[in-house]
Design a protein around this motif. Sequence first.
Motif, PDB file in Angstrom:
ATOM      1  N   ASP A   1     -12.713   0.335  -1.366  1.00 14.71           N
ATOM      2  CA  ASP A   1     -12.769  -0.348  -0.077  1.00 14.71           C
ATOM      3  C   ASP A   1     -14.169  -0.820   0.227  1.00 14.71           C
TER       4      ASP A   1
ATOM      5  N   ASN B   1       0.984   3.707   2.178  1.00 14.54           N
ATOM      6  CA  ASN B   1       1.593   3.941   3.482  1.00 14.54           C
ATOM      7  C   ASN B   1       2.665   2.896   3.798  1.00 14.54           C
ATOM      8  N   GLU B   2       2.498   1.655   3.321  1.00 12.78           N
ATOM      9  CA  GLU B   2       3.551   0.653   3.504  1.00 12.78           C
ATOM     10  C   GLU B   2       4.798   1.041   2.716  1.00 12.78           C
TER      11      GLU B   2
ATOM     12  N   THR C   1       0.842  -1.189   0.000  1.00 19.16           N
ATOM     13  CA  THR C   1       0.000   0.000   0.000  1.00 19.16           C
ATOM     14  C   THR C   1       0.884   1.248   0.000  1.00 19.16           C
TER      15      THR C   1
ATOM     16  N   PRO D   1       2.834   8.348   7.419  1.00 12.77           N
ATOM     17  CA  PRO D   1       1.680   7.886   6.619  1.00 12.77           C
ATOM     18  C   PRO D   1       0.821   9.054   6.170  1.00 12.77           C
TER      19      PRO D   1
ATOM     20  N   ASP E   1      -3.897   3.731   2.941  1.00 12.28           N
ATOM     21  CA  ASP E   1      -3.883   2.299   3.248  1.00 12.28           C
ATOM     22  C   ASP E   1      -4.559   1.491   2.144  1.00 12.28           C
ATOM     23  N   ARG E   2      -4.246   1.817   0.935  1.00 12.42           N
ATOM     24  CA  ARG E   2      -4.776   1.047  -0.194  1.00 12.42           C
ATOM     25  C   ARG E   2      -3.644   0.875  -1.206  1.00 12.42           C
TER      26      ARG E   2
END
Length: 416
Positions: free
Chosen positions: A416, A391-392, A389, A401, A406-407
């Motif tokens: 989502d 943020n990852e 994602t 972040p 978060d996608r």
Amino acid sequence: MASFNPFRRRPGPNRPPAAAQAAAHTKTLAPAPGAATWLLSSQARWGARSYHRLAEEGYRRNVVAHRCVRLIAECAAAVPLTLSAGTTRAADDHPVRRLLAEPNPQTGGTAFLETVHAQLQIGGNAFIEAMADADGRPRALYPLRPDRVRVVPGPAGWPRAYDYQVDGRTRRLPVAETRGRRPVLHLKTYHPLDDQYGLSPLDAAAFGVDVHNAAVAWNKGLLDNAARPSGALVFDPGDGRPATLSEDQVQRLKAELAEQYQGGGNAGRPFLLEGGLKWQPMALTPADMDFMELKHSAARDIALAFGVPPMLLGIPGDNTYANYQEANRAFWRLTLLPLVARTLDSLSRWLSGWYGERLALAADRNALPALAADQEALWRRVAAAPFLTVNEQRAQLGLDPLPGGDRLPGTPPDAD
């Protein structure tokens, strides 16, 4: 020029103290303080290992050790820092940022950290004292000279206080915490045989420093004495003289050898002989002994102890790395960043007690030019990972972040 005559009358009780000492200790030579000695000596003599001696013989008098300490301290102090309070990045006007930018009225932030890292490299210990203001927050940080601080162990063997001695006065600084606040932070390197004090890289490099200093002193002595090699005195009896020298004559010759012809300062001094004495060259010449290679070998040992690639110091004969850039990256990855991480971790835990919140200081790797190639490769790998994602991906790069991050990349917001 003094001459050797084995049949000259030996001086009486008023013999000069230096000659008497040399006769009693014919195997003790001192070409330079703390230097190793080989000439007419049964074993090498090494310098002391106190902080003062390490600083004097290593940092002040040895160019290789001096450059290693300066290179590590200056680079480590110049590393850009990030500060997190809790789980979020702290604001630019956070009190800890201001404190580290100006630790005390006499010292700036870079000079303060440079002093701390230099003390760790020279003595293996660094002590920082915090001065509190009326609100109980640190208003100033002062680095204390390690040779002036003594650890006072408690009943269980762990430190219970630090005694700071200066100008004949002793000030005791307690270790006990007051509401989580400790007045002194003791930074130290690992020492396998000491629970209270650290082991410095300069201590491990001291043998190389002694050899390097001795080679320099020896070469300087040879230059001062016309670069003549050493040798031996051979007694050739004749003209009715005894076949052997008496004990008094032997002792007198030993004393005069020690006073006038031994040591780096007297290296290569020519003899003026008489009384059946002959000069027999027996030592190798400087070219044969290759003092230059000896110096380079000792310099590489010193650099190895500090974790500095010899290529960065201009020492020839080292082909460990293909080029200067590769050696510089290895220096940052293997030496500087671990050192900075340990120091910042200790500072974070110490300052967290003073401010009552969980603080985390870290090196900003994205802002280091020396690691730009590594960061560029990391960015390419993260950007080419569609299973992460947004943020990852940002977390992999050390970034905060983002809302809605978060996608997976390319996914519509309403998916989502």
